[in-house]
Design a protein around this motif. Structure first.
Motif, PDB file in Angstrom:
ATOM      1  N   UNK A  65      15.946 -11.519 -22.529  1.00  0.00           N
ATOM      2  CA  UNK A  65      15.998 -10.513 -21.472  1.00  0.00           C
ATOM      3  C   UNK A  65      16.157 -11.172 -20.106  1.00  0.00           C
ATOM      4  N   UNK A  66      15.440 -12.260 -19.883  1.00  0.00           N
ATOM      5  CA  UNK A  66      15.542 -12.970 -18.613  1.00  0.00           C
ATOM      6  C   UNK A  66      16.959 -13.484 -18.388  1.00  0.00           C
ATOM      7  N   UNK A  67      17.554 -14.060 -19.432  1.00  0.00           N
ATOM      8  CA  UNK A  67      18.911 -14.570 -19.317  1.00  0.00           C
ATOM      9  C   UNK A  67      19.913 -13.447 -19.099  1.00  0.00           C
ATOM     10  N   UNK A  68      19.718 -12.344 -19.804  1.00  0.00           N
ATOM     11  CA  UNK A  68      20.629 -11.203 -19.680  1.00  0.00           C
ATOM     12  C   UNK A  68      20.599 -10.639 -18.260  1.00  0.00           C
ATOM     13  N   UNK A  69      19.410 -10.539 -17.688  1.00  0.00           N
ATOM     14  CA  UNK A  69      19.312 -10.051 -16.308  1.00  0.00           C
ATOM     15  C   UNK A  69      19.955 -11.028 -15.335  1.00  0.00           C
ATOM     16  N   UNK A  70      19.802 -12.329 -15.586  1.00  0.00           N
ATOM     17  CA  UNK A  70      20.443 -13.319 -14.726  1.00  0.00           C
ATOM     18  C   UNK A  70      21.963 -13.215 -14.832  1.00  0.00           C
ATOM     19  N   UNK A  71      22.470 -13.010 -16.041  1.00  0.00           N
ATOM     20  CA  UNK A  71      23.911 -12.843 -16.226  1.00  0.00           C
ATOM     21  C   UNK A  71      24.418 -11.604 -15.489  1.00  0.00           C
ATOM     22  N   UNK A  72      23.618 -10.555 -15.512  1.00  0.00           N
ATOM     23  CA  UNK A  72      24.018  -9.301 -14.876  1.00  0.00           C
ATOM     24  C   UNK A  72      24.084  -9.409 -13.353  1.00  0.00           C
ATOM     25  N   UNK A  92      28.644  -1.580 -18.803  1.00  0.00           N
ATOM     26  CA  UNK A  92      29.535  -1.433 -19.961  1.00  0.00           C
ATOM     27  C   UNK A  92      28.956  -2.111 -21.190  1.00  0.00           C
ATOM     28  N   UNK A  93      28.461  -3.332 -21.011  1.00  0.00           N
ATOM     29  CA  UNK A  93      27.982  -4.126 -22.140  1.00  0.00           C
ATOM     30  C   UNK A  93      26.516  -3.805 -22.447  1.00  0.00           C
ATOM     31  N   UNK A  94      26.210  -3.627 -23.713  1.00  0.00           N
ATOM     32  CA  UNK A  94      24.845  -3.311 -24.118  1.00  0.00           C
ATOM     33  C   UNK A  94      23.961  -4.557 -24.054  1.00  0.00           C
ATOM     34  N   UNK A  95      22.836  -4.436 -23.375  1.00  0.00           N
ATOM     35  CA  UNK A  95      21.940  -5.574 -23.207  1.00  0.00           C
ATOM     36  C   UNK A  95      21.425  -6.098 -24.543  1.00  0.00           C
ATOM     37  N   UNK A  96      21.127  -5.190 -25.467  1.00  0.00           N
ATOM     38  CA  UNK A  96      20.561  -5.624 -26.746  1.00  0.00           C
ATOM     39  C   UNK A  96      21.546  -6.472 -27.547  1.00  0.00           C
ATOM     40  N   UNK A  97      22.849  -6.256 -27.369  1.00  0.00           N
ATOM     41  CA  UNK A  97      23.841  -7.088 -28.057  1.00  0.00           C
ATOM     42  C   UNK A  97      23.767  -8.520 -27.539  1.00  0.00           C
ATOM     43  N   UNK A  98      23.648  -8.670 -26.229  1.00  0.00           N
ATOM     44  CA  UNK A  98      23.507 -10.010 -25.649  1.00  0.00           C
ATOM     45  C   UNK A  98      22.165 -10.628 -26.008  1.00  0.00           C
ATOM     46  N   UNK A  99      21.134  -9.795 -26.119  1.00  0.00           N
ATOM     47  CA  UNK A  99      19.834 -10.303 -26.573  1.00  0.00           C
ATOM     48  C   UNK A  99      19.991 -10.971 -27.942  1.00  0.00           C
ATOM     49  N   UNK A 100      20.714 -10.318 -28.845  1.00  0.00           N
ATOM     50  CA  UNK A 100      20.897 -10.852 -30.198  1.00  0.00           C
ATOM     51  C   UNK A 100      21.633 -12.188 -30.152  1.00  0.00           C
ATOM     52  N   UNK A 101      22.679 -12.248 -29.341  1.00  0.00           N
ATOM     53  CA  UNK A 101      23.440 -13.491 -29.212  1.00  0.00           C
ATOM     54  C   UNK A 101      22.534 -14.623 -28.740  1.00  0.00           C
ATOM     55  N   UNK A 102      21.772 -14.349 -27.703  1.00  0.00           N
ATOM     56  CA  UNK A 102      20.922 -15.375 -27.098  1.00  0.00           C
ATOM     57  C   UNK A 102      19.790 -15.776 -28.033  1.00  0.00           C
ATOM     58  N   UNK A 103      19.139 -14.798 -28.664  1.00  0.00           N
ATOM     59  CA  UNK A 103      18.026 -15.107 -29.565  1.00  0.00           C
ATOM     60  C   UNK A 103      18.501 -15.902 -30.772  1.00  0.00           C
TER      61      UNK A 103
END
Length: 252
Positions: A65-72, A92-103
């Motif tokens: 979540x921290x990384x996703x917010x930084x990317x945003x 546009x991009x779903x945060x949970x999809x990026x969460x999965x990638x990062x995790x």
């Protein structure tokens, strides 16, 4: 609020309360208590990085979540202002999809190795560089264009599976594969790998040549089965091309 509106307040009510010593403790209790309630997951996930002492099942999500917010909010980044989170509902991009990638990557992929030497900032740069390369290689699937070929915005998940959760999640595994098999870490190195995959892709038109049953581009959905099928297909195509290239080098 309801009690405050009553005229007759001459009666007792039972109250359960938690006394917190700080705002950090208050946020932590708020997350832990409401995590099992029908409260917005987006709100819960966005608050996670502000809290310490979380249980293990939430710690990896907190990092993601921290990384996703930084990317945003990264100025000039590939995802700047485009990720849909509680404080940016028009993304546009779903945060949970990026969460999965990062995790997934942090657990057993490129981000695990990058974090050991470059920590959070290095991980942020790697993800940004990879999806920047995707934007370049698959420009027509990433951007909406007018009749003159001018960019007018970003595609939607309905118009392109590249910006769909299925595409974002499946491509995260290609990031790990490119890092592991080719040592890719920069935009240019990722572009070289993604160009190999491009002929096999059908993000916004055409057909995915899945075995044994091909699928139209729009049939790929955000389900575990479809994401796994897309991931395995992309990886198989990439691995096959790598083998062909290796044979050519050996023959030369």
């Amino acid at each position: 609020s309801a009690l405050r509106l009553l005229e007759d307040k001459n009666f007792e009510v039972f109250v359960s309360a938690i006394i917190c010593q700080s705002e950090d403790e208050l946020q932590k209790q708020f997350i832990l208590i409401n995590n099992t309630k029908p409260l917005s997951k987006e709100l819960i996930y966005e608050l996670l990085p502000t809290v310490d002492g979380l249980p293990p099942r939430l710690r990896s999500r907190s990092f993601a979540s921290s990384m996703t917010q930084d990317l945003n909010f990264q100025s000039g980044g590939v995802f700047e202002g485009l990720i849909k989170i509680h404080t940016n509902p028009d993304g546009v991009f779903t945060a949970t999809a990026l969460h999965k990638v990062i995790m997934n990557s942090k657990s057993n992929g490129a981000l695990r190795d990058i974090y050991r030497s470059k920590h959070h900032q290095g991980c942020l740069e790697l993800v940004n560089d990879f999806y920047s390369a995707i934007r370049i290689v698959f420009e027509d699937d990433w951007y909406q264009k007018d009749d003159m070929g001018r960019i007018v915005g970003v595609q939607t998940p309905r118009s392109s599976r590249l910006v769909h959760s299925a595409g974002i999640t499946a491509l995260g595994h290609i990031m790990d594969a490119a890092f592991a098999l080719r040592g890719a870490e920069t935009v240019g190195q990722f572009i070289d790998v993604l160009k190999i995959l491009k002929p096999y892709c059908a993000w916004s038109s055409g057909t995915w040549n899945f075995e044994p049953n091909p699928k139209q581009w729009s049939e790929v959905q955000n389900t575990s089965r479809d994401i796994a099928q897309l991931r395995e297909y992309l990886y198989a195509c990439l691995a096959s091309e790598f083998r062909i290239q290796q044979k050519k080098v050996q023959l030369a």
